[in-house]
Design a protein around this motif. Structure first.
Motif, PDB file in Angstrom:
ATOM      1  N   GLU A  42       1.041  -1.199   0.119  1.00 41.61           N
ATOM      2  CA  GLU A  42      -0.131  -0.024   0.047  1.00 41.61           C
ATOM      3  C   GLU A  42       1.019   1.211  -0.160  1.00 41.61           C
ATOM      4  O   GLU A  42       1.930   1.350   0.438  1.00 41.61           O
ATOM      5  CB  GLU A  42      -1.015   0.232   1.158  1.00 41.61           C
ATOM      6  N   LEU A  43       0.365   2.361  -0.576  1.00 42.58           N
ATOM      7  CA  LEU A  43       1.051   3.650  -0.442  1.00 42.58           C
ATOM      8  C   LEU A  43       0.501   4.282   0.921  1.00 42.58           C
ATOM      9  O   LEU A  43      -0.653   4.682   1.129  1.00 42.58           O
ATOM     10  CB  LEU A  43       0.534   4.627  -1.748  1.00 42.58           C
ATOM     11  N   GLU A  44       1.501   4.252   1.704  1.00 42.88           N
ATOM     12  CA  GLU A  44       1.013   4.685   3.124  1.00 42.88           C
ATOM     13  C   GLU A  44       1.206   6.432   3.304  1.00 42.88           C
ATOM     14  O   GLU A  44       2.228   6.960   2.688  1.00 42.88           O
ATOM     15  CB  GLU A  44       2.057   4.256   4.075  1.00 42.88           C
ATOM     16  N   ILE A  45       0.247   6.915   3.952  1.00 45.00           N
ATOM     17  CA  ILE A  45       0.023   8.429   4.031  1.00 45.00           C
ATOM     18  C   ILE A  45       1.222   8.884   5.264  1.00 45.00           C
ATOM     19  O   ILE A  45       1.637   9.749   5.060  1.00 45.00           O
ATOM     20  CB  ILE A  45      -1.223   8.806   4.615  1.00 45.00           C
ATOM     21  N   THR A  46       1.457   7.900   5.988  1.00 51.07           N
ATOM     22  CA  THR A  46       2.639   8.236   6.887  1.00 51.07           C
ATOM     23  C   THR A  46       4.012   8.430   6.113  1.00 51.07           C
ATOM     24  O   THR A  46       4.768   9.469   6.383  1.00 51.07           O
ATOM     25  CB  THR A  46       2.884   7.222   8.047  1.00 51.07           C
ATOM     26  N   ASP A  47       4.203   7.654   4.794  1.00 54.59           N
ATOM     27  CA  ASP A  47       5.338   7.735   4.095  1.00 54.59           C
ATOM     28  C   ASP A  47       5.360   9.079   3.379  1.00 54.59           C
ATOM     29  O   ASP A  47       6.193   9.612   3.344  1.00 54.59           O
ATOM     30  CB  ASP A  47       5.449   6.554   3.260  1.00 54.59           C
TER      31      ASP A  47
END
Length: 355
Positions: free
Chosen positions: A192-197
């Motif tokens: 997944e594309l993490e918003i934290t990243d």
């Protein structure tokens, strides 16, 4: 400013209810959790809202419509698979354009809304503002570490040894800089594309990322105990009113709402309680912190601290507590011998019975 509301996801912690229903539409005090978020967005002065939808998108569309019932203009943005919060920002690029926006996870519950968060972002010069709250068990959340001026210097996702007790709440405000961030990151180990990243990318590239603390009560409603707690909080604030029928043999005490068409006969209703329209309560006890949806039947039974959804019936059962009962469910007592429990239960259910 616009808003991006996330109303997809699988809702695995509320199965089997969410096998057939969107988790954001589970009711608290007989109103879907998602509605509270949309009302909070409207109250913050935002009217243009993009709603990310997934497998249960048709249900969300039916419940929200074009948004006019909330004073909003809603645009639906389908997500083919749950590929992460940052992926939601990526696919909403055409809707968001270059406007600042609030990203609101639709299963979050903030009883005092987000107006102060939006006002603080408007008054500042930040590229991202993250809503935080102190929690007792930060290892189960995304955790933020702050600098001396409230700027966010580090984010960790469910760390084994948290560096702070500040959990990330599912509401964010972003400038258009976030679009570059979500394009720059790679999928995480879970694909997944993490918003934290994406937020870490903003921090590492010198963008202004600041904190804001929850004003009032917050819960992620993904678990039964959290839903029941939200239900309790809302019911404690309701204005009592009887629009239905209560006969002379019944007693109501405390904050009690009985909607139009509901009937209470030979029963005790001890608030705070909400009884939905066209529901019948007959020779029963309804205790505090209970929400009963429309078109239900409760007869010769006792229940408290529970949520019952539309069209369900309970006959001859004593005593139900701390429970969530889905739509069109039948719960009955049998007097036939042998004295056994007869169950038809879906996947991922949890049942407790007295011996």
């Amino acid at each position: 400013m616009k808003a991006l509301v996330l109303a997809g996801g699988k809702g695995t912690r509320l199965r089997p209810l969410t096998h057939t229903s969107a988790k954001q539409l589970v009711p608290v005090a007989n109103k879907p959790v998602l509605y509270y978020g949309l009302e909070a967005i409207r109250n913050a002065g935002i009217t243009r809202v993009g709603v990310i939808i997934g497998d249960t998108g048709h249900e969300v569309r039916d419940a929200v419509g074009d948004g006019s019932m909330f004073g909003l203009d809603v645009t639906y943005i389908p997500q083919e698979a749950p590929l992460g919060l940052a992926h939601c920002v990526l696919i909403a690029r055409d809707f968001l354009e270059d406007d600042p926006f609030v990203m609101y996870l639709g299963d979050n519950f903030l009883i005092d809304g987000i107006t102060d968060l939006v006002d603080a972002f408007d008054a500042a010069d930040h590229d991202a503002q993250i809503l935080l709250t102190k929690v007792a068990e930060p290892q189960f959340y995304g955790v933020a570490e702050l600098g001396p001026d409230g700027q966010i210097v580090r984010l960790e996702e469910k760390p084994e040894h948290p560096r702070s007790d500040l959990a990330i709440v599912g509401v964010y405000t972003f400038s258009p800089a976030i679009h570059e961030a979500v394009q720059a990151i790679k999928p995480s180990a879970r694909g997944e594309l993490e918003i934290t990243d994406a937020i870490k990318w903003l921090i590492d590239t010198g963008h202004r990322v600041h904190s804001h603390f929850v004003n009032g009560y917050w819960r992620d409603t993904g678990r039964l105990q959290d839903l029941l707690e939200c239900n309790r909080i809302v019911l404690e604030r309701i204005e009592p009113g009887v629009m239905g029928t209560v006969d002379r043999l019944s007693q109501t005490t405390g904050r009690v709402v009985i909607e139009q068409g509901a009937v209470v006969e030979n029963s005790i209703v001890h608030g705070p309680v909400v009884i939905g329209p066209d529901t019948k309560i007959i020779s029963s006890y309804v205790g505090p912190f209970t929400s009963i949806g429309p078109n239900c039947m409760l007869q010769d039974s006792e229940i408290e601290n529970s949520i019952i959804l539309d069209g369900s019936s309970i006959h001859g059962v004593s005593r139900i507590a701390r429970s969530l009962i889905g739509r069109n469910v039948e719960v009955n007592r049998t007097s036939r011998l042998p004295n056994t429990h007869q169950l038809m239960v879906g996947d991922h259910s949890k049942i407790q019975v007295s011996s």
